[in-house]
Scaffold this active site. Structure first.
Site, short mmCIF file in Angstrom:
data_model
loop_
_atom_site.label_atom_id
_atom_site.label_comp_id
_atom_site.label_asym_id
_atom_site.label_seq_id
_atom_site.Cartn_x
_atom_site.Cartn_y
_atom_site.Cartn_z
N HIS A 217 0.82 -1.22 0.00
CA HIS A 217 0.00 0.00 0.00
C HIS A 217 0.86 1.27 0.00
O HIS A 217 0.52 2.26 0.64
CB HIS A 217 -1.02 -0.03 1.14
CG HIS A 217 -0.43 -0.20 2.53
ND1 HIS A 217 -0.98 -1.03 3.47
CD2 HIS A 217 0.63 0.37 3.12
CE1 HIS A 217 -0.26 -0.96 4.58
NE2 HIS A 217 0.72 -0.11 4.40
N HIS B 242 -1.56 4.63 9.65
CA HIS B 242 -0.24 5.21 9.86
C HIS B 242 -0.37 6.54 10.60
O HIS B 242 -0.18 7.61 10.02
CB HIS B 242 0.47 5.42 8.53
CG HIS B 242 0.53 4.20 7.66
ND1 HIS B 242 -0.56 3.72 6.95
CD2 HIS B 242 1.53 3.33 7.39
CE1 HIS B 242 -0.23 2.63 6.29
NE2 HIS B 242 1.04 2.37 6.54
N HIS C 4 10.57 -3.89 3.10
CA HIS C 4 10.96 -2.48 3.06
C HIS C 4 11.32 -2.00 4.47
O HIS C 4 10.79 -2.52 5.45
CB HIS C 4 9.90 -1.58 2.45
CG HIS C 4 8.59 -1.44 3.20
ND1 HIS C 4 7.78 -2.49 3.56
CD2 HIS C 4 7.95 -0.32 3.64
CE1 HIS C 4 6.69 -2.03 4.17
NE2 HIS C 4 6.77 -0.72 4.24
N GLU D 243 4.60 -5.76 8.14
CA GLU D 243 3.23 -5.62 7.63
C GLU D 243 2.74 -6.90 6.94
O GLU D 243 1.53 -7.10 6.80
CB GLU D 243 3.15 -4.46 6.62
CG GLU D 243 3.32 -3.10 7.25
CD GLU D 243 3.42 -1.97 6.22
OE1 GLU D 243 3.41 -0.82 6.64
OE2 GLU D 243 3.52 -2.25 5.01
#
Lengths: 283, 154
Positions: A12, A59, A193, A240
């Site tokens: 995302h 977030h 990431h 995630e």
């Protein structure tokens, strides 16, 4: 009876939303990504799910360190796009399916997953970027959406095994809903990431590809992966990926992998996309 | 001091655990305030006055005012919060990614590292592999930037 027709996994990355919003999708940097996404969009145009349950993380938009629900289900009729510090994304308001959401809440909590229920919340890129991936830039999103927000920022996030079992509870809940609805479940975030620190920019394609393989054929092997392994191998934000396991748990044991796409880099992230049709689907 | 954790030996990584939260709570709450346009305007008008509303340490205040991106993490900042400050400044994740690398790598070099497949996992798994990590960083840094493929991209 409602039924789960498919699971969709997608990263995302906020920059994907910005590329869509600012008309950059044909620029050289973005072209390979959006070409790679197109077959999934085609699948959505044909399969036309009525409701998408989107497992994602917030977030510091709707939630923050002020209160940190591990699993939060959006039970509202609608969810506005969040201002994440530079104004809200110019995307349609997300329409919920509050009746199904409340059914999910009741079923899943009695199934012993203690959800937080949220009746007012903005949704940030964690939820709206997967919608842009699936549907492009429509005037209104072509399906109802039930947000299921998972804490993956404050340690410890729920385990992969817990997420996988939550997915199973989602399936039981959907299948006990009387209305005839086609439901797709999204697992979002990842893949490898790391945004923070001296190790920022870490990408581990070998880990990502193995994760995709096992997600299809042997998800049970992934459910025991400890947090430290995600953080070490896939970067601190790669954790995630536990949300992909919630999606996989909602599917039958046997699935049909319709599409897979992997692309490095998208911003600071290894981008992964999978469309997995449910083996138990009755077409 | 908390007991050692299995993730302590991951290099260049500030895990958002309980200790980190307690250290950086008010710093992060300040960053969170930038979600609101009115607070962004107020911060633009008088940075120091806005910071006065949060019981931060002097070091945290200084790191905010100086935009010390790596220092903010070391002082309890969380990337999703400190990025709100970066976005306020109009910066991209690659710009602060380069700054946090702590090697003097430029934004263009950081972007090129990503185009080349990202910071490699080899040498970056644990602090024990530290020498390899430095090697990897300087290799990325030394790599010439070819063309403008990364220019203006996120």
């Amino acid at each position: 009876m409602a039924r789960i027709i498919a699971g969709i996994a997608t990263s995302h990355v906020p920059a994907i939303g910005a590329a869509v919003d600012h008309g950059k999708t044909r620029e050289p940097y973005w072209k390979p990504l959006f070409e790679g996404v197109e077959p999934a969009r085609r699948w959505f145009r044909e399969a036309r799910p009525d409701v998408c349950i989107i497992v994602y993380n917030d977030h510091a938009s709707a939630f923050s360190f002020k209160s940190i629900p591990t699993f939060a289900l959006g039970t509202a009729p609608e969810f506005p796009p969040a201002d994440e510090g530079y104004g809200p994304r110019p995307v349609p308001v997300v329409r919920g399916h509050d009746e199904l959401a409340w059914h999910l809440a009741e079923s899943i909590i009695l199934d012993e997953f203690d959800l937080t229920l949220v009746n007012e919340m903005p949704v940030d890129h964690g939820l709206t970027v997967p919608l842009s991936v699936a549907f492009g830039q429509p005037d209104a999103w072509p399906c109802r959406v039930i947000p299921l927000c998972v804490n993956v920022i404050q340690y410890p996030p729920p385990t992969g095994n817990r997420c996988f079992n939550l997915g199973k509870a989602i399936r039981r809940a959907v299948e006990s809903y009387p209305e005839d609805l086609k439901v797709a479940v999204f697992g979002t975030g990842g893949m490898s990431h790391q945004l923070q620190g001296e190790r920022a920019g870490l990408i581990n394609s070998e880990f990502d590809r193995a994760f995709m393989d096992r997600l299809v054929s042997a998800p049970g092997e992934l459910t025991g992966t400890p947090h430290v392994e995600y953080m070490r191998e896939a970067g601190s934000e790669g954790i995630e990926l536990v949300m992909w396991l919630a999606m996989r748990g909602a599917l039958a044991g046997t699935i049909n992998e319709v599409y897979r796409f992997y692309h490095v880099p998208v911003s600071n992230t290894a981008y992964g996309l999978m469309v997995l049709e449910d083996g138990g689907s009755r077409g | 001091m908390r007991a050692p954790r299995d993730y302590d030996d991951i290099p260049g990584t500030y895990v958002q655990d309980a200790a980190h939260l307690r250290k950086g709570y008010h710093l992060n709450m300040f960053c969170l305030s930038l979600n609101e346009a009115g607070n962004r305007d107020a911060f633009r008008a008088d940075e120091a006055a806005c910071l006065d509303r949060y019981p931060m340490t002097e070091a945290q205040r200084k790191a905010v005012l100086e935009r010390d991106w790596l220092g903010l993490l070391r002082l309890g900042g969380n990337i999703y919060y400190t990025f709100k400050l970066a976005a306020f400044d109009g910066m991209t994740m690659q710009q602060i990614g380069a700054a946090m690398s702590g090697t003097g790598i430029s934004e263009a070099e950081f972007k090129q590292m990503l185009l080349d497949g990202g910071r490699p996992i080899e040498g970056n798994r644990s602090k024990g592999e530290g020498r390899g990590r430095e090697g990897a960083s300087s290799a990325a840094q030394a790599r010439p930037i070819e063309g403008d493929r990364g220019k203006g991209e996120p």
